[in-house]
Design a protein around this motif. Structure first.
Motif, PDB file in Angstrom:
ATOM      1  N   LYS A  79     -70.052  20.680 -14.228  1.00 13.21           N
ATOM      2  CA  LYS A  79     -69.267  19.453 -14.118  1.00 13.21           C
ATOM      3  C   LYS A  79     -69.736  18.420 -15.155  1.00 13.21           C
ATOM      4  N   THR A  82     -68.499  19.367 -18.438  1.00 13.30           N
ATOM      5  CA  THR A  82     -67.062  19.129 -18.585  1.00 13.30           C
ATOM      6  C   THR A  82     -66.789  17.648 -18.818  1.00 13.30           C
ATOM      7  N   LYS A  83     -67.645  16.788 -18.207  1.00  8.68           N
ATOM      8  CA  LYS A  83     -67.482  15.344 -18.403  1.00  8.68           C
ATOM      9  C   LYS A  83     -67.670  14.985 -19.872  1.00  8.68           C
ATOM     10  N   LEU A  85     -66.901  16.820 -22.238  1.00  8.89           N
ATOM     11  CA  LEU A  85     -65.664  17.207 -22.904  1.00  8.89           C
ATOM     12  C   LEU A  85     -64.627  16.098 -22.780  1.00  8.89           C
TER      13      LEU A  85
END
Lengths: 353, 208
Positions: A79, A82-83, A85
Motif C-alpha cells: 500500500k 502504491t501511494k 505511485l
C-alpha cells in the motif's frame, strides 16, 4: 536464553524486518508486529528451554500469528509503495529491495542454507538488473520470489527446530541420544515443509500451516492420554514404590497393574510389546534416567524393564493376576476408527485432517 | 489495447498482475474473492494508455485496498470451511465473525484495527475451545488414574478434580456426554474404544 532459541527468534524477527522499514513508526500494523516480537522475546526469556518455548508458542498459536501478521505487513508495504505511485513517484528497484537486504543481513549464518542463499541471490540479481521498481516487482512475482523468501526462511527454521527437538537432552544422556519420543511432532515439521512447497501464495501457506497445527495439536492430546493410560500408569507407581516402600505405595502398584491388565487385556510383557509404548519407554523414560540407572547396575533398557518387573513381583507378594490375553481389547480409537495397538506409531506419523 | 505502445513500466505491471492471477487461479477455491478483484484491476491496466493513466483510472482503489480486503475474506472463508470439517464450533464462529467484519471493512485501517490477531472476541472463543479440549484430555487421563489408585482417600480427592474437569467441559458444551467422545472433535483426542469408554463411564457414574 538458550542459544538455539535465540537463533529461532532472530530468524522469525528477520522475517518481519523484510517489511517493517517500509512503514512509519506510528503505523498500527507495525506497532502490532513490534508488540508480537516483544511478546516472543518475553516468552523466550521466561521459558526454561527450547521445548518449553515451543510448547507454549504452539498453545498460543504464535506461529500462525506470525505468518498472518507477516502477510498483513506485506499488504501494508504494498500500500505504501502504491501511494508513492499516486504521487507520480515510481519507486526504484533499489528502494523496494532495501527491505530484503535488511532481512538477509538479519539471517544468522546457521540459517543461510544453500536454498536461502540462492533465493536472495536471485532477488539481488533482479535488483541490480531491473531498470525500475515495476520491472523488479514483475520479476519477483514471475519467479515466485516473494513466497520463496518466506518459504526457505521458514523451512530452514523448521529443519533446525526438528533437529533441536530430536537432540533435546542429548547433552546429558550417556548415549548422546535425545530423550524426546514424539512421532507426531516429527511428522508436523516434515508435513509443514511439504505443505509449504505446494503453496502458491502466502495465504495458502497460512491455511496449510493452520491445518497442520491443528492436526499436531490433536495428535499430541491423543498421545498424552494414550501414553499415560498404557505406560505411565503402569511404571510410575512402581518407581514411587522403589523410592518409598510404603504399604500405600505397594497397594497402588497392585491396583494399577490389576486394573490395566483388565482394561487392556494384556499382561506385563504385552504392554512393552506395543511399539508406541516401547518407544516412549526407551527414549523418554530410560534415556533420561540412563546415567543414574548405571550406578544401580542397570545398563540397558531391557535390564530396566526387568528391574521394574521384579519390583512388581515383590509388590504382588505372590498374588496372581489372571488376565487372559484378550486381543479384542488390543484396540484404540484413532480419529473415529478402531485400530490395533500395534499400528499406533504409524497412525501418529501419518495422521491428517 | 496492444502493449506495444505502452511504457515499459506499464507493461511490466501488467505482467506482474497476470503472474499473480495465474498463481491465485491454481487454487480458485481458497482465492475465490481475490481472483475477480485482480482480474478487474488487470482490465483497468489493459485499458489505460499509460502507467499514470492507469493510476488515475483506478481512482480510490489505487491503493489496492479491494484486493487486501478480498484476501481477508478468503482467509476467513477458508478457515470457516476448514473448522467446519473438524467441527470446532468456537473456531467456526470466530472465522465466520471475522469474515463478516472483513466484508464490512472500508479501508486499510479498518482491516488492521478490526481484524486484530491474538485478542478480541475471536480469541476468547478460540481460548474456550482450547480449554475444553485440554479438559477432555485431563478428564480421561484422571479417570484412568482414578481406577489405578489403591488409596481410598486419594480416590475421593481425585474424583473432585475429575468432576471439576467434567463441569469445565459441560460449561462450554452442555450436550457433552461419554457418547460425544466417539464423535468429532472429541474423537480426535479420545484413544478409547466403546468398551473401554463404557468401563470408564461406569466408574465415573458409580463414584460421584
Amino acid at each position: 536464553m538458550d542459544a538455539s532459541l535465540r537463533e529461532l527468534l532472530d530468524s522469525y524477527i528477520s522475517g518481519f524486518k523484510m517489511y517493517l522499514p517500509n512503514l512509519p513508526e506510528d503505523h498500527t500494523v507495525k506497532q502490532e508486529a513490534n508488540q508480537l516480537i516483544s511478546n516472543m522475546e518475553s516468552l523466550a526469556e521466561s521459558s526454561k528451554d527450547y521445548m518449553g518455548f515451543m510448547q507454549v508458542a504452539q498453545e498460543q498459536d504464535l506461529f500462525n500469528k506470525i505468518i498472518a501478521l507477516q502477510s498483513t505487513l506485506a499488504a501494508e508495504s504494498s500500500k505504501v509503495m502504491t501511494k508513492d505511485l499516486k504521487n507520480k513517484k515510481i519507486p526504484t528497484a533499489l528502494e523496494i529491495a532495501k527491505a530484503y537486504h535488511l532481512a538477509y543481513d538479519a539471517i544468522s549464518e546457521d540459517h543461510r542454507t544453500p536454498e536461502v542463499k540462492q533465493v536472495y541471490e536471485t532477488v539481488f540479481h533482479w535488483e541490480k538488473n531491473s531498470q525500475s521498481g515495476p520491472e523488479f516487482l514483475m520479476h519477483m512475482e514471475e519467479e515466485d520470489l516473494f513466497l520463496q523468501m518466506s518459504r526457505v526462511h521458514l523451512a530452514s527454521t523448521m529443519r533446525k527446530g526438528l533437529k533441536d527437538m530430536l537432540e533435546a537432552g542429548s547433552e546429558w544422556t550417556s548415549s548422546g541420544l535425545g530423550v524426546i519420543s514424539n512421532p507426531q511432532l516429527e511428522k508436523y515439521f516434515d508435513t509443514m515443509e511439504e505443505a509449504m512447497s505446494s503453496a502458491k501464495t502466502l495465504l495458502e501457506m497460512e491455511i496449510l500451516a493452520i491445518r497442520e497445527a491443528e492436526n499436531s495439536r490433536f495428535s499430541n492430546l491423543w498421545d498424552t492420554v494414550f501414553i499415560q493410560s498404557i505406560l505411565l500408569e503402569l511404571v510410575t507407581p512402581i518407581s514411587a514404590w522403589k523410592m518409598a516402600k510404603t504399604e500405600a505405595n505397594r497397594l497402588n502398584v497392585v491396583t494399577s497393574y490389576e486394573y490395566l491388565c483388565g482394561f487392556w487385556g494384556m499382561d506385563w510383557d504385552g504392554f512393552f510389546e506395543v511399539p508406541r509404548a516401547w518407544d516412549f519407554f526407551e527414549k523418554s523414560i530410560f534415556r533420561s534416567l540412563e546415567e543414574s540407572l548405571k550406578n544401580l547396575g542397570i545398563n540397558s533398557v531391557e535390564d530396566f524393564k526387568n528391574d521394574l518387573k521384579s519390583c512388581l513381583d515383590t509388590c504382588l507378594k505372590g498374588k496372581t493376576i489372571h488376565e487372559a490375553k484378550k486381543p479384542s481389547k488390543h484396540i484404540v480409537n484413532f480419529r473415529g476408527k478402531e485400530i490395533p495397538l500395534t499400528e499406533v506409531m504409524d497412525a501418529l506419523s501419518s495422521a491428517h485432517l | 489495447m496492444s502493449t506495444e505502445y505502452l511504457s515499459n513500466d506499464h507493461e511490466y505491471h501488467i505482467r506482474y498482475l497476470n503472474a499473480r492471477i495465474k498463481k491465485l487461479s491454481t487454487n480458485p477455491e481458497i482465492n475465490q474473492n481475490q481472483i475477480p478483484v485482480l482480474i478487474g484491476i488487470l482490465e483497468i491496466a489493459k485499458q489505460a494508455q499509460s502507467y499514470e493513466d492507469y493510476i488515475e483510472k483506478l481512482g480510490e482503489d489505487f491503493d489496492f485496498f479491494p484486493l487486501a480486503k478480498s484476501e481477508q475474506v478468503d482467509r476467513f472463508a477458508s478457515l470457516e470451511k476448514f473448522y467446519s470439517t473438524i467441527e470446532l464450533k468456537e473456531h467456526i464462529e470466530s472465522a465466520a465473525n471475522k469474515k463478516r467484519i472483513a466484508e464490512d471493512c472500508r479501508n486499510y485501517s479498518d482491516l488492521a484495527l478490526r481484524l486484530p490477531q491474538g485478542h478480541g472476541s475471536g480469541f476468547q472463543l478460540e481460548k474456550a475451545c482450547h480449554e475444553r479440549l485440554n479438559a477432555v484430555s485431563s478428564f480421561l487421563t484422571y479417570l484412568v488414574h482414578y481406577s489405578c489408585l489403591g488409596d481410598p482417600k486419594e480416590k475421593v480427592y481425585l474424583m473432585k478434580t475429575i468432576q471439576s474437569e467434567w463441569q469445565k467441559i459441560r460449561s462450554s458444551d452442555p450436550d457433552f456426554s461419554f457418547a460425544s467422545l466417539l464423535n468429532k472433535p472429541y474423537s480426535y483426542i479420545n484413544p478409547f474404544d466403546k468398551e473401554k469408554l463404557s468401563n470408564l463411564e461406569r466408574i465415573f457414574q458409580e463414584n460421584q
